[in-house]
Design a protein around this motif. Structure first.
Motif, PDB file in Angstrom:
ATOM      1  N   VAL A  12       9.585  -1.499 -10.848  1.00  0.00           N
ATOM      2  CA  VAL A  12       8.287  -0.835 -10.826  1.00  0.00           C
ATOM      3  C   VAL A  12       8.327   0.289  -9.805  1.00  0.00           C
ATOM      4  N   GLN A  13       7.541   1.312 -10.037  1.00  0.00           N
ATOM      5  CA  GLN A  13       7.468   2.407  -9.067  1.00  0.00           C
ATOM      6  C   GLN A  13       6.577   2.024  -7.892  1.00  0.00           C
ATOM      7  N   ALA A  14       6.820   2.653  -6.778  1.00  0.00           N
ATOM      8  CA  ALA A  14       5.977   2.431  -5.606  1.00  0.00           C
ATOM      9  C   ALA A  14       4.514   2.694  -5.960  1.00  0.00           C
ATOM     10  N   GLY A  15       3.651   1.801  -5.485  1.00  0.00           N
ATOM     11  CA  GLY A  15       2.240   1.883  -5.805  1.00  0.00           C
ATOM     12  C   GLY A  15       1.832   1.065  -7.013  1.00  0.00           C
ATOM     13  N   GLY A  16       2.805   0.591  -7.750  1.00  0.00           N
ATOM     14  CA  GLY A  16       2.546  -0.191  -8.947  1.00  0.00           C
ATOM     15  C   GLY A  16       2.274  -1.649  -8.642  1.00  0.00           C
ATOM     16  N   SER A  17       2.136  -2.417  -9.722  1.00  0.00           N
ATOM     17  CA  SER A  17       1.797  -3.837  -9.607  1.00  0.00           C
ATOM     18  C   SER A  17       2.714  -4.686 -10.479  1.00  0.00           C
ATOM     19  N   LEU A  18       2.891  -5.922 -10.055  1.00  0.00           N
ATOM     20  CA  LEU A  18       3.567  -6.948 -10.838  1.00  0.00           C
ATOM     21  C   LEU A  18       2.875  -8.272 -10.584  1.00  0.00           C
ATOM     22  N   ARG A  19       2.931  -9.155 -11.572  1.00  0.00           N
ATOM     23  CA  ARG A  19       2.456 -10.515 -11.361  1.00  0.00           C
ATOM     24  C   ARG A  19       3.602 -11.477 -11.642  1.00  0.00           C
ATOM     25  N   LEU A  20       3.973 -12.214 -10.629  1.00  0.00           N
ATOM     26  CA  LEU A  20       4.996 -13.237 -10.781  1.00  0.00           C
ATOM     27  C   LEU A  20       4.335 -14.560 -11.149  1.00  0.00           C
ATOM     28  N   SER A  21       5.051 -15.328 -11.956  1.00  0.00           N
ATOM     29  CA  SER A  21       4.596 -16.662 -12.322  1.00  0.00           C
ATOM     30  C   SER A  21       5.661 -17.674 -11.963  1.00  0.00           C
ATOM     31  N   CYS A  22       5.217 -18.860 -11.629  1.00  0.00           N
ATOM     32  CA  CYS A  22       6.122 -19.969 -11.340  1.00  0.00           C
ATOM     33  C   CYS A  22       5.640 -21.155 -12.162  1.00  0.00           C
ATOM     34  N   ALA A  23       6.476 -21.576 -13.102  1.00  0.00           N
ATOM     35  CA  ALA A  23       6.135 -22.697 -13.964  1.00  0.00           C
ATOM     36  C   ALA A  23       6.834 -23.957 -13.472  1.00  0.00           C
ATOM     37  N   ALA A  24       6.083 -25.027 -13.419  1.00  0.00           N
ATOM     38  CA  ALA A  24       6.629 -26.287 -12.939  1.00  0.00           C
ATOM     39  C   ALA A  24       6.722 -27.301 -14.064  1.00  0.00           C
ATOM     40  N   LEU A  81       1.786 -14.966  -8.181  1.00  0.00           N
ATOM     41  CA  LEU A  81       1.753 -14.034  -7.062  1.00  0.00           C
ATOM     42  C   LEU A  81       1.445 -12.662  -7.642  1.00  0.00           C
ATOM     43  N   GLN A  82       0.223 -12.226  -7.440  1.00  0.00           N
ATOM     44  CA  GLN A  82      -0.183 -10.890  -7.862  1.00  0.00           C
ATOM     45  C   GLN A  82       0.184  -9.915  -6.759  1.00  0.00           C
ATOM     46  N   MET A  83       0.986  -8.928  -7.106  1.00  0.00           N
ATOM     47  CA  MET A  83       1.478  -7.961  -6.123  1.00  0.00           C
ATOM     48  C   MET A  83       0.997  -6.569  -6.501  1.00  0.00           C
ATOM     49  N   ASN A  84       0.171  -5.997  -5.653  1.00  0.00           N
ATOM     50  CA  ASN A  84      -0.367  -4.656  -5.861  1.00  0.00           C
ATOM     51  C   ASN A  84       0.141  -3.709  -4.781  1.00  0.00           C
ATOM     52  N   SER A  85       0.003  -2.438  -5.031  1.00  0.00           N
ATOM     53  CA  SER A  85       0.410  -1.409  -4.058  1.00  0.00           C
ATOM     54  C   SER A  85       1.815  -1.674  -3.539  1.00  0.00           C
ATOM     55  N   LEU A  86       2.717  -1.923  -4.455  1.00  0.00           N
ATOM     56  CA  LEU A  86       4.072  -2.291  -4.076  1.00  0.00           C
ATOM     57  C   LEU A  86       4.787  -1.154  -3.365  1.00  0.00           C
ATOM     58  N   LYS A  87       5.622  -1.550  -2.419  1.00  0.00           N
ATOM     59  CA  LYS A  87       6.398  -0.609  -1.616  1.00  0.00           C
ATOM     60  C   LYS A  87       7.891  -0.880  -1.813  1.00  0.00           C
ATOM     61  N   PRO A  88       8.720   0.120  -1.579  1.00  0.00           N
ATOM     62  CA  PRO A  88      10.175  -0.115  -1.704  1.00  0.00           C
ATOM     63  C   PRO A  88      10.664  -1.284  -0.836  1.00  0.00           C
ATOM     64  N   GLU A  89      10.043  -1.486   0.292  1.00  0.00           N
ATOM     65  CA  GLU A  89      10.462  -2.594   1.162  1.00  0.00           C
ATOM     66  C   GLU A  89      10.091  -3.970   0.629  1.00  0.00           C
ATOM     67  N   GLY A 116      14.679 -17.912  -8.678  1.00  0.00           N
ATOM     68  CA  GLY A 116      14.346 -16.581  -8.203  1.00  0.00           C
ATOM     69  C   GLY A 116      14.200 -15.568  -9.310  1.00  0.00           C
ATOM     70  N   THR A 117      13.417 -14.545  -9.034  1.00  0.00           N
ATOM     71  CA  THR A 117      13.249 -13.425  -9.953  1.00  0.00           C
ATOM     72  C   THR A 117      13.316 -12.135  -9.146  1.00  0.00           C
ATOM     73  N   GLN A 118      14.045 -11.157  -9.669  1.00  0.00           N
ATOM     74  CA  GLN A 118      14.286  -9.912  -8.938  1.00  0.00           C
ATOM     75  C   GLN A 118      13.097  -8.973  -9.077  1.00  0.00           C
ATOM     76  N   VAL A 119      12.646  -8.459  -7.966  1.00  0.00           N
ATOM     77  CA  VAL A 119      11.626  -7.411  -7.943  1.00  0.00           C
ATOM     78  C   VAL A 119      12.245  -6.180  -7.283  1.00  0.00           C
ATOM     79  N   THR A 120      12.217  -5.065  -7.992  1.00  0.00           N
ATOM     80  CA  THR A 120      12.753  -3.819  -7.463  1.00  0.00           C
ATOM     81  C   THR A 120      11.666  -2.754  -7.518  1.00  0.00           C
ATOM     82  N   VAL A 121      11.390  -2.156  -6.364  1.00  0.00           N
ATOM     83  CA  VAL A 121      10.362  -1.130  -6.266  1.00  0.00           C
ATOM     84  C   VAL A 121      11.046   0.187  -5.926  1.00  0.00           C
ATOM     85  N   SER A 122      10.919   1.146  -6.814  1.00  0.00           N
ATOM     86  CA  SER A 122      11.557   2.447  -6.597  1.00  0.00           C
ATOM     87  C   SER A 122      10.602   3.400  -5.904  1.00  0.00           C
ATOM     88  N   SER A 123      11.157   4.291  -5.100  1.00  0.00           N
ATOM     89  CA  SER A 123      10.324   5.244  -4.358  1.00  0.00           C
ATOM     90  C   SER A 123      10.079   6.515  -5.150  1.00  0.00           C
TER      91      SER A 123
END
Length: 123
Positions: A12-24, A81-89, A116-123
């Motif tokens: 996802v680009q910086a500033g974007g959002s992702l929602r991670l899910s964990c199923a048990a 895990l709802q992730m908004n305003s994502l940053k490269p870090e 685990g699931t990979q999250v990559t935030v591009s600048s």
């Protein structure tokens, strides 16, 4: 015994959002406190967010406060895990974890981990 499977990661680009899910599976998720951690290659696993069994109480590491939200649906055996305003870090492999002790950032307090699931935030 409980098995955890994460999904929802991606690029996802910086500033974007992702929602991670964990199923048990294996046991009712409501029996456990849950958390999300993340890890960058070569670094220690870092606590991100935690939630108690009922979902009423949550806490976050300072770097994600106001941007990430952890939630759970015990009826569906899911944690999010709802992730908004994502940053490269924020780029890392994200793991969900289950344990008996609520609201702790200590990795040793969690008994079960997903792959685990990979999250990559591009600048």
């Amino acid at each position: 015994q409980v098995q955890l499977v994460e999904s929802g990661g991606g690029l996802v680009q910086a500033g974007g959002s992702l929602r991670l899910s964990c199923a048990a599976s294996g046991r009712t998720l409501g029996s456990y406190a849950m958390a999300w951690f993340r890890q960058v290659l070569g670094k220690e696993r870092e606590f991100v967010a935690g939630i108690n069994r009922s979902g009423v109480n949550t806490f976050y590491t300072d770097s994600v406060k106001g941007r990430f939200t952890i939630s759970r649906d015990n009826a569906k055996n899911l944690v999010y895990l709802q992730m908004n305003s994502l940053k490269p870090e924020d780029t890392a492999v994200y793991y969900c974890a289950a344990g008996a002790v609520s609201l702790t950032a200590n990795t040793k307090m969690y008994d079960y981990w997903g792959q685990g699931t990979q999250v990559t935030v591009s600048s």
